[in-house]
Scaffold this active site. Structure first.
Site, PDB file in Angstrom:
ATOM      1  N   SER A 192      -7.876  -2.689   2.736  1.00 20.24           N
ATOM      2  CA  SER A 192      -7.299  -1.575   3.499  1.00 20.24           C
ATOM      3  C   SER A 192      -5.777  -1.524   3.499  1.00 20.24           C
ATOM      4  O   SER A 192      -5.196  -0.499   3.813  1.00 20.24           O
ATOM      5  CB  SER A 192      -7.808  -1.617   4.931  1.00 20.24           C
ATOM      6  OG  SER A 192      -7.319  -2.770   5.581  1.00 20.24           O
ATOM      7  N   HIS A 220     -14.284   1.125   3.526  1.00 21.23           N
ATOM      8  CA  HIS A 220     -13.202   2.003   3.054  1.00 21.23           C
ATOM      9  C   HIS A 220     -13.503   2.625   1.694  1.00 21.23           C
ATOM     10  O   HIS A 220     -12.718   3.428   1.198  1.00 21.23           O
ATOM     11  CB  HIS A 220     -11.876   1.234   2.950  1.00 21.23           C
ATOM     12  CG  HIS A 220     -11.149   1.102   4.239  1.00 21.23           C
ATOM     13  ND1 HIS A 220     -10.490   2.153   4.843  1.00 21.23           N
ATOM     14  CD2 HIS A 220     -10.972   0.039   5.054  1.00 21.23           C
ATOM     15  CE1 HIS A 220      -9.941   1.736   5.968  1.00 21.23           C
ATOM     16  NE2 HIS A 220     -10.221   0.458   6.126  1.00 21.23           N
ATOM     17  N   LYS A 251     -15.835   5.997   9.258  1.00 26.04           N
ATOM     18  CA  LYS A 251     -14.705   6.359   8.395  1.00 26.04           C
ATOM     19  C   LYS A 251     -15.068   7.632   7.620  1.00 26.04           C
ATOM     20  O   LYS A 251     -15.182   8.692   8.233  1.00 26.04           O
ATOM     21  CB  LYS A 251     -14.313   5.178   7.515  1.00 26.04           C
ATOM     22  CG  LYS A 251     -13.722   4.046   8.358  1.00 26.04           C
ATOM     23  CD  LYS A 251     -13.166   2.884   7.580  1.00 26.04           C
ATOM     24  CE  LYS A 251     -12.423   1.927   8.509  1.00 26.04           C
ATOM     25  NZ  LYS A 251     -13.057   0.613   8.622  1.00 26.04           N
TER      26      LYS A 251
HETATM   27  C1  LIG Z   1     -13.324  -0.460   9.576  1.00 25.37           C
HETATM   28  C2  LIG Z   1     -13.975  -1.609   8.954  1.00 25.37           C
HETATM   29  C3  LIG Z   1     -15.000  -2.301   9.597  1.00 25.37           C
HETATM   30  C4  LIG Z   1     -15.417  -1.988  11.001  1.00 25.37           C
HETATM   31  O1  LIG Z   1     -16.171  -0.817  11.059  1.00 25.37           O
HETATM   32  P1  LIG Z   1     -16.614  -0.266  12.485  1.00 25.37           P
HETATM   33  O2  LIG Z   1     -17.855   0.508  12.205  1.00 25.37           O
HETATM   34  O3  LIG Z   1     -15.488   0.553  12.983  1.00 25.37           O
HETATM   35  O4  LIG Z   1     -16.864  -1.455  13.352  1.00 25.37           O
HETATM   36  C5  LIG Z   1     -15.620  -3.337   8.920  1.00 25.37           C
HETATM   37  N1  LIG Z   1     -15.239  -3.694   7.666  1.00 25.37           N
HETATM   38  C6  LIG Z   1     -14.249  -3.062   7.034  1.00 25.37           C
HETATM   39  C7  LIG Z   1     -13.870  -3.486   5.658  1.00 25.37           C
HETATM   40  C8  LIG Z   1     -13.577  -2.014   7.651  1.00 25.37           C
HETATM   41  O5  LIG Z   1     -12.577  -1.408   7.012  1.00 25.37           O
END
Ligand SMILES: *Cc1c(COP(=O)(O)O)cnc(C)c1O
Length: 408
Positions: A192, A220, A251
């Site tokens: 990220s 992501h 996301k």
């Molecule tokens: C955002 C993210 C998470 C967490 O996801 P949520 O559903 O918001 O808990 C887990 N792993 C990665 C790689 C992320 O970018």
């Protein structure tokens, strides 16, 4: 009782503040979208004013967070099936909608079965402990998400770490991990902070050579990477090969809540028996599951959003490079504009907000020392005009602060 502890907390908070690491929540007063209104604290009365900004820091990659079809699907399901489940899945928290969403996710990734969680943080947190024991090993990329790190910590397996995307290092660690019974390589699909994609093809090759399973977190990358947004397994033409995929509905897939683990049938089956966040945490509401189903319907019925995201990202990166910015190579919708200096990154981000461009500057310890940057997240919802305004604002401030190539 509280006095000593209170002093201790106050001191800790002060240390965080003095280090410039104190996080403040920034309040939005509109739906999440490419154009939003934010509250800006001010000294005048009333003490806050509202500012319209173009949003470049949401994970709203496909612009679905305020999508009308998803809102309608959620509303309809709430009318039909109520507000909440008031139960974990295995007691009385499973509706047909949950089963259908799990099926839709399996179809999307070409996997055998899927288990839903309240969040991907839970999916990762509850993944390793049920599957592995102290006899086994996890080999984890150094830049993996916090939730993978926590999931690994909760498991008794022996831990190995390899440098980000470094296949020589991974091979070294895999050699050491031959001492254990079973091995899982764990990696983010897209990292990220840089926007780089994991070398999944090479990881898989090494996994075959050293008898390991592969787990990839597509949070992501799903909806973003690959021609039709099916994630890194599409990008590397490896659909159905990886044993475990985790991901989020928070996301690209609508931006609400919910996580999942999808993969081999027996793995998912055992998670339903033993994964603690699944067994001991509430089921997602029917409306969220219904909107989730609609999300995958939208993404499979047409490639419009995925195409627009790819076009927008390519356009933005190309124009920013041409303007003289130092951009990290990216294969996702994350564009890291390198500034290197922590203070400069904060000054730059603040100046951008003055121009109506909403971004976040990241610096140590979120990124390595001397690697401060502004992370721009492109969305399918951005219009060409919004992208141009962003590029123009970056260029104006970049010129003023002397960070453009040749301008230093
Ligand atoms: C955002 C993210 C998470 C967490 O996801 P949520 O559903 O918001 O808990 C887990 N792993 C990665 C790689 C992320 O970018």
């Amino acid at each position: 009782m509280y006095t000593d502890f209170q002093k201790h907390l106050q001191q800790t908070l002060q240390e965080i503040e003095e280090a410039g690491l104190y996080k403040k929540e920034r309040v939005i007063v509109t739906p999440q979208s490419s154009g939003i209104k934010v509250e800006v604290p001010s000294d005048q009365v009333p003490s806050t004013r509202e500012q319209e900004v173009i949003n470049f820091c949401a994970n709203n990659y496909l612009g679905l967070a305020d999508n009308k079809e998803l809102i309608e699907a959620a509303k309809a399901k709430m009318d039909e099936r109520g507000y909440g489940m008031a139960s974990v899945r295995f007691i009385c928290g499973t509706q047909d909608t949950h089963k259908e969403l799990e099926k839709v996710i399996s179809d999307f990734f070409g996997t055998e079965d899927t288990i839903l969680y309240a969040a991907c943080f839970d999916a990762n947190g509850g993944l390793f402990e049920p599957l592995l024991t102290a006899e086994d090993a996890i080999i984890s990329d150094a830049l993996n998400h916090a939730s993978i790190i926590d999931g690994v910590r909760l498991c008794k397996a022996v831990r190995y770490k390899y440098a980000n995307g470094d296949m020589n290092d991974l091979e070294e660690q895999l050699k050491k991990a031959q001492a254990q019974r079973f091995r899982i390589i764990a990696t983010d699909g897209v990292f990220s902070m840089d926007g780089n994609v994991c070398p999944l093809d090479k990881i898989y090759e090494l996994a075959q050579k050293y008898n390991a399973l592969v787990m990839v977190d597509e949070s992501h990358s799903a909806g973003v990477v690959g021609k039709t947004g099916h994630g890194v397994t599409e990008l590397y033409n490896m659909r159905g090969k990886v044993e475990i995929i985790t991901g989020t509905l928070g996301k690209a897939f609508g931006g609400s809540v919910g996580g999942f683990t999808t993969g081999k049938k027996e793995i998912i089956d055992l998670l339903r028996q033993r994964s603690r966040p699944y067994l001991f945490s509430n089921s997602i509401p029917p409306m969220i599951a219904a909107a989730g189903i609609k999300t995958f319907e939208i993404l499979t019925r047409s490639n419009e959003l995925q195409d627009r995201l790819h076009e927008n990202t390519a356009y933005f990166v190309e124009k920013m490079k041409a303007a003289g910015f130092d951009i990290k190579p990216t294969q996702s919708a994350i564009c890291a504009v390198m500034l290197y200096d922590a203070r400069l990154s904060q000054e730059f981000a603040a100046a951008l907000q003055e121009e109506g461009i909403y971004v976040t500057g990241f610096y140590y310890p979120v990124v390595p020392q001397g690697q401060a940057r502004i992370r721009v997240q492109v969305s399918a919802a951005h219009t060409r005009e919004q992208l141009d305004k962003c590029i123009a604002a970056f260029t104006k401030i970049g010129t003023k602060l002397g960070v453009l190539k040749g301008g230093r």
